[in-house]
Design a protein around this motif. Structure first.
Motif, PDB file in Angstrom:
ATOM      1  N   LEU A 155       0.834  -1.205   0.000  1.00 24.05           N
ATOM      2  CA  LEU A 155       0.000   0.000   0.000  1.00 24.05           C
ATOM      3  C   LEU A 155       0.866   1.251   0.000  1.00 24.05           C
ATOM      4  CD1 LEU A 155      -2.969  -0.659   2.441  1.00 24.05           C
ATOM      5  CD2 LEU A 155      -2.690  -1.314   0.058  1.00 24.05           C
ATOM      6  N   SER A 156       0.409   2.260  -0.709  1.00 23.43           N
ATOM      7  CA  SER A 156       1.110   3.546  -0.717  1.00 23.43           C
ATOM      8  C   SER A 156       0.847   4.245   0.612  1.00 23.43           C
ATOM      9  CB  SER A 156       0.590   4.410  -1.860  1.00 23.43           C
ATOM     10  OG  SER A 156      -0.765   4.727  -1.611  1.00 23.43           O
ATOM     11  N   ILE A 157       1.571   5.325   0.839  1.00 25.94           N
ATOM     12  CA  ILE A 157       1.359   6.076   2.073  1.00 25.94           C
ATOM     13  C   ILE A 157      -0.077   6.567   2.145  1.00 25.94           C
ATOM     14  CG2 ILE A 157       1.975   8.214   3.269  1.00 25.94           C
ATOM     15  CD1 ILE A 157       4.842   7.688   2.447  1.00 25.94           C
ATOM     16  N   ARG A 158      -0.580   7.060   1.020  1.00 28.17           N
ATOM     17  CA  ARG A 158      -1.953   7.555   0.990  1.00 28.17           C
ATOM     18  C   ARG A 158      -2.932   6.443   1.361  1.00 28.17           C
ATOM     19  NH1 ARG A 158      -5.716  11.239  -1.011  1.00 28.17           N
ATOM     20  NH2 ARG A 158      -4.152  12.855  -1.034  1.00 28.17           N
ATOM     21  N   GLN A 159      -2.737   5.266   0.768  1.00 23.92           N
ATOM     22  CA  GLN A 159      -3.646   4.145   1.071  1.00 23.92           C
ATOM     23  C   GLN A 159      -3.551   3.735   2.542  1.00 23.92           C
ATOM     24  OE1 GLN A 159      -1.976   1.692  -2.037  1.00 23.92           O
ATOM     25  NE2 GLN A 159      -3.950   1.578  -3.099  1.00 23.92           N
ATOM     26  N   ARG A 160      -2.338   3.788   3.049  1.00 21.09           N
ATOM     27  CA  ARG A 160      -2.171   3.435   4.464  1.00 21.09           C
ATOM     28  C   ARG A 160      -2.923   4.421   5.349  1.00 21.09           C
ATOM     29  NH1 ARG A 160       3.721   0.665   5.006  1.00 21.09           N
ATOM     30  NH2 ARG A 160       3.733  -0.097   2.882  1.00 21.09           N
ATOM     31  N   LEU A 161      -2.817   5.690   4.990  1.00 20.63           N
ATOM     32  CA  LEU A 161      -3.489   6.714   5.795  1.00 20.63           C
ATOM     33  C   LEU A 161      -5.001   6.555   5.719  1.00 20.63           C
ATOM     34  CD1 LEU A 161      -1.239   9.800   4.996  1.00 20.63           C
ATOM     35  CD2 LEU A 161      -1.469   8.651   7.206  1.00 20.63           C
ATOM     36  N   GLU A 162      -5.511   6.239   4.529  1.00 26.07           N
ATOM     37  CA  GLU A 162      -6.963   6.044   4.382  1.00 26.07           C
ATOM     38  C   GLU A 162      -7.437   4.894   5.258  1.00 26.07           C
ATOM     39  OE1 GLU A 162      -7.204   5.563   0.168  1.00 26.07           O
ATOM     40  OE2 GLU A 162      -7.423   7.722  -0.205  1.00 26.07           O
ATOM     41  N   LEU A 163      -6.682   3.816   5.177  1.00 24.22           N
ATOM     42  CA  LEU A 163      -7.018   2.643   5.980  1.00 24.22           C
ATOM     43  C   LEU A 163      -7.005   2.986   7.471  1.00 24.22           C
ATOM     44  CD1 LEU A 163      -7.456  -0.456   5.891  1.00 24.22           C
ATOM     45  CD2 LEU A 163      -4.985  -0.730   5.983  1.00 24.22           C
ATOM     46  N   PHE A 164      -5.992   3.750   7.845  1.00 24.02           N
ATOM     47  CA  PHE A 164      -5.836   4.089   9.253  1.00 24.02           C
ATOM     48  C   PHE A 164      -6.971   4.992   9.738  1.00 24.02           C
ATOM     49  CE2 PHE A 164      -4.195   6.569  12.802  1.00 24.02           C
ATOM     50  CZ  PHE A 164      -3.774   5.543  13.635  1.00 24.02           C
ATOM     51  N   ALA A 165      -7.409   5.920   8.878  1.00 30.11           N
ATOM     52  CA  ALA A 165      -8.510   6.807   9.278  1.00 30.11           C
ATOM     53  C   ALA A 165      -9.770   5.974   9.578  1.00 30.11           C
ATOM     54  CB  ALA A 165      -8.782   7.842   8.187  1.00 30.11           C
ATOM     55  N   ASP A 166      -9.970   4.897   8.813  1.00 28.65           N
ATOM     56  CA  ASP A 166     -11.108   4.014   9.085  1.00 28.65           C
ATOM     57  C   ASP A 166     -10.973   3.338  10.447  1.00 28.65           C
ATOM     58  OD1 ASP A 166     -12.155   4.674   6.661  1.00 28.65           O
ATOM     59  OD2 ASP A 166     -11.500   2.845   5.621  1.00 28.65           O
ATOM     60  N   ILE A 167      -9.736   2.986  10.780  1.00 30.85           N
ATOM     61  CA  ILE A 167      -9.498   2.362  12.094  1.00 30.85           C
ATOM     62  C   ILE A 167      -9.879   3.345  13.198  1.00 30.85           C
ATOM     63  CG2 ILE A 167      -7.717   1.453  13.643  1.00 30.85           C
ATOM     64  CD1 ILE A 167      -6.256   0.449  11.104  1.00 30.85           C
ATOM     65  N   CYS A 168      -9.504   4.612  12.982  1.00 29.55           N
ATOM     66  CA  CYS A 168      -9.833   5.634  13.981  1.00 29.55           C
ATOM     67  C   CYS A 168     -11.351   5.728  14.174  1.00 29.55           C
ATOM     68  CB  CYS A 168      -9.301   7.004  13.547  1.00 29.55           C
ATOM     69  SG  CYS A 168      -7.507   7.096  13.609  1.00 29.55           S
ATOM     70  N   ASP A 169     -12.086   5.658  13.080  1.00 31.34           N
ATOM     71  CA  ASP A 169     -13.546   5.730  13.184  1.00 31.34           C
ATOM     72  C   ASP A 169     -14.084   4.611  14.067  1.00 31.34           C
ATOM     73  OD1 ASP A 169     -13.510   7.854  11.522  1.00 31.34           O
ATOM     74  OD2 ASP A 169     -14.161   6.757   9.727  1.00 31.34           O
ATOM     75  N   ALA A 170     -13.560   3.410  13.836  1.00 32.82           N
ATOM     76  CA  ALA A 170     -14.047   2.267  14.595  1.00 32.82           C
ATOM     77  C   ALA A 170     -13.733   2.421  16.076  1.00 32.82           C
ATOM     78  CB  ALA A 170     -13.424   0.983  14.046  1.00 32.82           C
ATOM     79  N   VAL A 171     -12.519   2.866  16.356  1.00 28.34           N
ATOM     80  CA  VAL A 171     -12.127   3.051  17.758  1.00 28.34           C
ATOM     81  C   VAL A 171     -13.030   4.106  18.402  1.00 28.34           C
ATOM     82  CG1 VAL A 171     -10.267   3.818  19.292  1.00 28.34           C
ATOM     83  CG2 VAL A 171      -9.734   2.334  17.361  1.00 28.34           C
TER      84      VAL A 171
END
Lengths: 847, 194
Positions: free
Chosen positions: A176-192
């Motif tokens: 994953l690119s940095i951008r994709q990693r960040l997108e994925l991570f933002a979703d994790i934040c939502d769940a938390v």
């Protein structure tokens, strides 16, 4: 079989070992030779060799170590167990099938049983809450409860079965690119965040607990496991005992927030999860964790998390400089008040960044950098920085709205009530600084240190203009703040006039003995010390000591500190005999006033050891250095600049005592540690290079020594004022190395520089002056300038000869140089006369 | 949480000085703790739980020594005692389970709800124990290495540190020890075969 004799056993072993190293014919020849006619011996060895060749690969290896296990049950409650899919510190996870409704689940069984009714009740309560968590990013908990395995209730959880890879594995696998990693991570934040809103904190977030589903091909879909499980199972943070292996614990430790490490469960809140998310984001982007804990003991690791600043992301990968770095740094802030206040806050900032909109986190503020700077330079800045840091943090922490209340403060100042006045005074100081610091735009300046520097310069100008003439106490406080800030940044020349002026004002305001005058005195002494003006330092410290004794009596921590400093000021002037009682008294007092293991105690021990070493008592110094090192290591952890100092000191002593093996490894450890925690150009890195260079020289590795000396000298020339003693030492060392390599012409100017510096800095009669003379003489002689060389050589030798504490080796080397001189210009008779001195002096006893 | 007796460091230091009684005390202490822990595991073990005996040893180390930093020598003494204790416990369990059936590579002993699986290819625990006893008298150094490596689960590197020996020496002597045990176990099999 009867036991065989020891000798026989060892013989068998020896032949076996030798034979193992051989093969084929040469082994055969060796066995013929060594066993000769002893057929039994030959037989025994051969059997062993046969076993050696045929021993099963797994025989007695790790995988075959005895195991203790219990059988897997077929079913638990309404679940049919299919296979075990995981095992962790808390228990085992099985793939299982639920009967009603029929579905596949992940069944987690916790290893340790519930011990009391209250814990069981609490567990049931928590389970109810967990049931309410419903979010696409959280693995749903279908059911949780207890079953009885015959020995008591065992908790279990039935969770949504997720087919996916663990987070880090997923991003690596799909590149994953940095951008994709960040997108994925933002979703994790939502769940938390969803869980947080339901009042559930995870407490055990880590990449292994976040799976990414493979089925969602276009957009990867994260799922967090085990939400709330940690809390439901543990009544408190005795997590440590749940883990069988330290390695496993370390894995968990890396993701713990400072407040969690500190063992304050009541302080855990959503912001603790925010911190952990920061660690995960850091790892997701940089492929390493903020702290390298692997080499550290558990308490050390804990201390690192609580106290050390992790490297900025941009330092690992320049691509990550700027906003991303800022976001991660904010999430990882030690104080939770300064972190994102929610997981969604973190997630939102990431999305702002992804949309190229301004993020809410401010770039690492001046505060942050100063704090970092001070941390890195603790060894130099010491207590002053601590004062300064708290001050700046306080200033920055005050909101802009305070500025509007200045009018009110002015009124307050006019009131006569003392307590109000001092509060108002503090406020005024803060506001002044606040204004100064906020007036400089960090974005426009080149580096953050310059930002502070500019603010200070402006403040200094403003204060000179006399705006505070009618409020001398405030002026003195401000000048002190500005002065100590300069001091913290290492700008001694700018610090001095501010601190001097503050002292003068305070002296005028104080009729007898005052605490703030004493503080001003010690501040100023610190500047003089840093500037190498030790005589002035000494006199001002004597004033401070006198005043502190009047204020606090003879036994007080401040008195001990001043005595300690006074000892150092005296030692720097080579007044060793005068320094010793101050050092000893400071140590005695500190041992009495402070806990057995305390940094100040370590400092006093270390100083006393240095003094003993100066006096030639290396044997007495060694245990003290070791004690100081052990104490500092324990209190500060590795790597730490002060620990590096201690390593260095001990190493130098061991070099002197010819314990070379240990010395070299300590020197290298110190150098590596300093390089890790200090700026590459830091004078102390140069100090380490210099020490290691001397060590290599001393052990005949001239080339290695030359490289290191040159590196050290280059750093010092750039960072120290001309004529500094360290430059004198490095030029002397480099000169010596060049001499050993017969580069006489190159050595000469360096040695002349060294002699000049040493003669201006060191007191009359100091042995290093004479040593340099002798070496310079040798360089001149090497160049064929015999007449010029002669007086240096003779004067140098005579000077060294008169020093009883010096090792004989130094004197003999100097003597040998004289002999060499006369021999090379063919004055054999004179050479012979000197040589006779060499033999007679050889009977001297080593001092 | 049981933090263990506070004087463990002193005990280890005494062992380091060669105090025989301290060695005995240490062994007893570690043995008791291992048994206790194994017992607790037995009582509360969830299904399918496997724990390597050596993991148990490390758990005991954490419990008894905890966060105190120990010198490598002291760690060595501790793990040696733990390795011995582990061996005793395993043997004792194997005995209590009755006679071992012979034949087949992997032998499994069930007792209560716990099983001990030993994968010593050409011998079982009891034979290994016997061989170890002989090794102790003939090759005490190598016996120590096996105890640390196999019964206490240390790596070669850890063993080298604990025994203050170069890694190369440990590797060489471990090779000998394996060959020797392998040979001895095979020889015993032959002797015991009907």
């Amino acid at each position: 079989m009867n036991p065989i004799s020891d000798d026989r056993a060892q013989l068998i072993k020896r032949i076996f070992d030798e034979a193992c190293a051989l093969s084929g014919d040469s082994r055969e020849r060796y066995l013929n030779e060594s066993c000769a006619a002893d057929l039994l011996l030959r037989d025994q060895v051969e059997k062993l060799l046969h076993s050696d060749e045929h021993v099963h690969g797994r025989f007695l290896q790790e995988s075959t170590q005895p195991k203790v296990e219990s059988r897997m049950p077929q079913r638990i409650r309404g679940f049919r167990l299919l296979r075990k899919i995981g095992e962790g510190g808390m228990g085992s996870v099985f793939e299982a099938e639920q009967e009603h409704p029929r579905r596949k689940v992940a069944l987690k069984v916790v290893r340790f049983a519930m011990v009391s009714d209250s814990i069981v009740r609490r567990f049931e309560y928590e389970v109810q809450i967990l049931g309410q968590l419903k979010h696409p990013g959280i693995a749903q908990i279908y059911e949780a409860g207890m079953y009885d395995d015959g020995a008591g209730p065992v908790p279990y959880f039935a969770m949504e079965y997720i087919q996916g890879r663990a987070l880090l594995e997923f991003v690596a696998h799909h590149r994953l690119s940095i951008r994709q990693r960040l997108e994925l991570f933002a979703d994790i934040c939502d769940a938390v965040h969803h869980a947080h809103q339901k009042g559930v904190i995870h407490r055990d977030l880590k990449p292994a607990n976040i799976l990414v589903e493979e089925s969602h091909a276009e957009k990867p879909h994260p799922k967090i496991l085990d939400f709330g499980v940690a809390r439901a199972v543990h009544s408190d943070l005795k997590l440590v005992t749940m883990h069988t292996e330290a390695g496993q614990l370390m894995g968990t430790l890396s993701y713990m927030s400072p407040e969690q490490i500190a063992g304050r469960p009541d302080e855990l809140d959503v912001r603790s999860d925010v911190y952990t998310l920061g660690v995960i984001l850091y790892e997701l982007l940089a492929s390493r964790r903020p702290y390298d804990l692997a080499e550290h003991s558990i308490p050390e690791a804990g201390r690192m998390i609580r106290e050390m600043e992790p490297p900025l992301l941009g330092a690992i990968d320049p691509v990550l400089r700027g906003d991303v770095e800022t976001i991660v740094a904010k999430a990882l802030t030690k104080e939770k008040e300064h972190r994102y206040q929610s997981a969604v806050g973190l997630g939102e900032d990431i999305r702002l960044y992804l949309r190229d909109e301004p993020i809410t986190a401010r770039p690492a503020s001046a505060t942050y950098h100063i704090r970092k700077f001070a941390k890195r330079n603790k060894a130099i800045v010491g207590g002053v920085a601590a004062v300064f840091i708290t001050l700046v943090i306080a200033v920055i922490g005050i909101t802009a709205s305070l500025l509007k209340t200045r009018e009110a403060q002015r009124v307050a100042i006019q009131r006569s009530d003392e307590s109000q006045r001092s509060a108002a005074k503090a406020m005024a100081v803060n506001n002044f600084l606040q204004e100064m610091l906020s007036s400089v735009d960090p974005a426009k300046s080149l580096g953050r240190e310059i930002t502070i520097r500019q603010a200070l310069d402006e403040a200094a100008v403003k204060i000179e203009s006399g705006t505070l003439k009618d409020q001398p106490a405030i002026e003195a406080d401000l000048r002190t703040t500005i002065g100590t800030t300069y001091l913290g940044l290492g700008h001694y020349d700018e610090a001095e006039p501010q601190l001097r002026a503050a002292l003068d004002i305070r002296r005028r305001l104080c009729s007898d003995a005052c605490e703030d005058v004493a503080v001003s005195l010690t501040n100023l002494a610190y500047v003089y010390s840093a500037q190498g003006r030790h005589a002035e330092e000494e006199s001002i410290l004597r004033d401070a000591l006198e005043m502190q004794t009047r204020l606090h009596g003879p036994k007080h921590a401040d008195v001990a500190s001043t005595m300690q400093s006074l000892g150092a000021a005296l030692r720097s002037q080579q007044k060793l005999a005068e320094a010793e009682p101050f050092y000893r008294n400071a140590l005695i007092m500190r041992r009495e006033l402070l806990p057995a293991e305390h940094l100040d105690v370590a400092q006093s021990i270390n100083s006393l050891a240095l003094l003993l070493q100066d006096k030639g008592d290396a044997v007495g110094a060694e245990p003290l250095f070791r004690e100081a090192l052990a104490m500092r290591r324990k209190l500060l952890g590795d790597p730490h600049p002060i620990v590096a100092d201690s390593l260095n000191n001990l190493a130098n002593l061991l070099t002197q005592r010819r314990k070379t093996m240990e010395a070299e490894s300590l020197l290298r450890e110190a150098l590596a540690m300093r390089r890790k925690v200090l700026k590459a150009e830091h004078p102390q890195v140069a100090q380490s290079l210099n020490n290691l260079a001397f060590f290599l020289y001393d052990n005949g590795n001239y080339e290695g020594a030359e490289t290191l000396y040159r590196e050290a000298l280059a750093i010092w020339r750039r960072t120290l004022p001309e004529g500094h003693i360290d430059i004198g030492n490095a030029t002397a060392g480099l000169g010596l190395v060049l001499l050993a390599q017969k580069s006489f012409a190159e050595a000469e100017p360096l040695l002349r520089e060294s002699l000049l510096i040493r003669e201006s800095v060191l007191p009359e009669g100091h042995w290093r002056r004479f040593a340099t003379m002798s070496v310079l003489g040798a360089a001149l002689a090497g160049e064929g300038k015999f007449a010029e060389a002669e007086p240096y050589l003779i004067h140098g030798y005579e000077g060294l000869k008169s020093q009883p504490q010096l090792p004989r080796k130094y004197k003999q080397e100097a003597l040998q140089r004289i002999i060499d001189l006369y021999e090379s210009c063919n004055q054999l008779e004179t050479a012979g006369r000197w040589r006779s001195e060499l033999t007679t002096r050889q009977t001297d006893v080593y001092p | 949480m049981d933090t263990g007796p506070p004087d463990l460091t002193r005990l280890l230091n005494a062992v380091e000085r060669g105090d025989v009684k301290a060695s005995d005390d240490l062994l007893r202490l570690v043995y008791a703790e291992l048994r206790r822990l194994a017992g607790a595991l037995m009582a509360n073990t969830p299904p399918g739980q496997t724990l390597q005996a050596t993991a148990l040893v490390h758990e005991v180390y954490l419990r008894l020594v905890g966060k105190e930093t120990q010198s490598w020598e002291n760690r060595g003494h501790f793990f040696f005692a733990a390795g011995r204790a582990m061996r005793d416990i395993l043997v004792e369990r194997a005995r209590s389970a009755g006679r071992l059936k012979r034949g087949g590579g992997r032998r499994r002993v069930d007792f209560e709800n716990l099983s001990v699986a030993v994968d010593a290819e050409d011998g079982d625990l009891l034979a290994l124990d016997e061989a170890m006893q002989r090794m102790e008298s003939e090759y005490p150094w190598e016996h120590r290495i096996v105890t640390l490596r196999f019964f206490a689960g240390m790596t070669n590197e850890e063993t080298a540190s604990a025994m203050s020996a170069p890694l190369r020496t440990i590797e060489r002597d471990w090779r000998f020890a394996r060959a020797w045990l392998h040979q001895t176990l095979n020889a015993n099999d032959l002797e015991h075969s009907p």
